[in-house]
Design a protein around this motif. Sequence first.
Motif, PDB file in Angstrom:
ATOM      1  N   UNK A 452       0.831  -1.213   0.000  1.00 33.80           N
ATOM      2  CA  UNK A 452       0.000   0.000   0.000  1.00 33.80           C
ATOM      3  C   UNK A 452       0.865   1.263   0.000  1.00 33.80           C
ATOM      4  N   UNK A 453       1.955   1.236   0.758  1.00 33.67           N
ATOM      5  CA  UNK A 453       2.834   2.415   0.818  1.00 33.67           C
ATOM      6  C   UNK A 453       3.605   2.589  -0.480  1.00 33.67           C
ATOM      7  N   UNK A 454       4.046   1.474  -1.075  1.00 34.08           N
ATOM      8  CA  UNK A 454       4.804   1.555  -2.332  1.00 34.08           C
ATOM      9  C   UNK A 454       3.925   2.104  -3.451  1.00 34.08           C
ATOM     10  N   UNK A 455       2.665   1.656  -3.507  1.00 33.61           N
ATOM     11  CA  UNK A 455       1.750   2.163  -4.537  1.00 33.61           C
ATOM     12  C   UNK A 455       1.559   3.665  -4.393  1.00 33.61           C
ATOM     13  N   UNK A 456       1.431   4.126  -3.169  1.00 37.71           N
ATOM     14  CA  UNK A 456       1.279   5.565  -2.946  1.00 37.71           C
ATOM     15  C   UNK A 456       2.553   6.309  -3.337  1.00 37.71           C
ATOM     16  N   UNK A 458       4.789   5.428  -5.561  1.00 41.60           N
ATOM     17  CA  UNK A 458       4.923   5.453  -7.011  1.00 41.60           C
ATOM     18  C   UNK A 458       3.955   6.453  -7.659  1.00 41.60           C
ATOM     19  N   UNK A 459       2.779   6.627  -7.071  1.00 43.16           N
ATOM     20  CA  UNK A 459       1.771   7.508  -7.680  1.00 43.16           C
ATOM     21  C   UNK A 459       2.200   8.967  -7.672  1.00 43.16           C
ATOM     22  N   UNK A 460       2.990   9.358  -6.666  1.00 46.00           N
ATOM     23  CA  UNK A 460       3.417  10.750  -6.555  1.00 46.00           C
ATOM     24  C   UNK A 460       2.353  11.691  -6.027  1.00 46.00           C
ATOM     25  N   UNK A 461       1.181  11.158  -5.662  1.00 48.86           N
ATOM     26  CA  UNK A 461       0.108  12.046  -5.194  1.00 48.86           C
ATOM     27  C   UNK A 461       0.378  12.612  -3.803  1.00 48.86           C
TER      28      UNK A 461
END
Length: 469
Positions: A452-456, A458-461
């Motif tokens: 969950x943290x890696x996806x966030x 990578x998103x850069x949001x």
Amino acid sequence: MPPSRTPVPGTGKRAGEHAERRARQRADRRAARRAARRHDREIVSLALPAFGALVAEPLFLMVDSAIVGHLGTPQLAGLAVAAALLTTAVNVFVFLAYATTAAVSRRVGAGDLPAAIRQGMDGIWLALLLGAALVAVVLPTAPALAELFGASATAAPHAVTYLRISALGIPAMLVVLAATGVLRGLQNTRTPLYVAIGGFAANAALNAGLVYGAGLGIAGSAWGTVLAQCGMAAVYLLVVVRGARRHGASLRPDAAGIRACARAGVPLLIRTLSLRAILLIATAVAARLGDAEIAAHQVVLGLWSLMAFALDAIAIAGQAIIGRLLGAGDVTAARAAERRMIQWGIAAGVVLGLLIVVSRPLILPLFTPDPAVHALLLPALLVVALVQPISGVVFVLDGVLMGAGDGTYLAGAMLVTLAVFAPLAFAVPALGGGLTALWWVMGVMMAVRMLTLWLRSRSGRWIVTGATR
């Protein structure tokens, strides 16, 4: 004579372009190495003192336990119940440190030190208000709380005595959290280390003097801890007030600022409560497995927590660095710092995992001579060792997103993690699994957190620049 060679048109130009490109690549690599060394120095300068301060705090309880333990088993049992209640009450509000670090570091990055300190003062005022509310709740309900936590008839009076006296120090404990966040946001982790060491030494001396010298028993231990915590809070306030006067920041409470601090803290409070729920569920499941299993689980959980201190130190550095860089609007540097801290997290996790494997022969007899517990500890510790590199990434990304003020996402991600973990954990005894299976589920929990943290990441949001998010 050898035949003359006619140059191919454009060959010299292409060779020159290749040489120029290689030169640029070498220059880029040198610049990357210099940036990495700069990040390394900054991470170490922030993380090492932070680690010392984190380790010093649990030593308070160890000193209290060592001194009170010589009074008798009922007194020690009462201390265990009261300390568990106090630790839970205070740690729930750890957002006072985390949210304040992110807010202050952003203002520092934006070059507005008066506003940074003003933001920190709002956090300190909020800590005082929350502390007063907790005191008002704990004092009259201390007997009921001790009974709720299972204190025996002989231990309950000692638990109530310790709890009621120590509750008077809760406002000071919360001020210490908030003020620690202020100094971390100001890129200062050395002062919290010095204060923690001084507080530990004062706590030990006061406890010994009041328990044995003054003959106050467990009440003396409680008063010693209260005085030490108040002394630490006073030192922090002195440092922050001096900074406020130097930069012309107001010290008066600001209702709007306090409300903003509270709103920023709510998502982190949800995150903390979700994490606490995970740990409580794991302990409850281990208790269902049997006495040997819960004993071994307690040892493994203690070592897990000790490893967390080292990884949390890097996360604290991440909060301060990322907040400052985003406040300054330097997204490129923030991304570079994030990548470097992830490398640190993985490396630290590998080292900690190897330490667990190598030190297992020393760990087992240190905690218990029971062969049945030893047999349960061996495979569970191997699982913990394997999961440490994942934990390193989790702690770093957690710190990065906290420093970015991305609390809402962190709260949601932890709720998702809890939703995945709970049914898997409760399924362990239902399916005939043991302690090792439970700790594999803990490993799955950390893997879900990392995802969950890696996806966030990578998103850069999470990247929002400026003094405020």
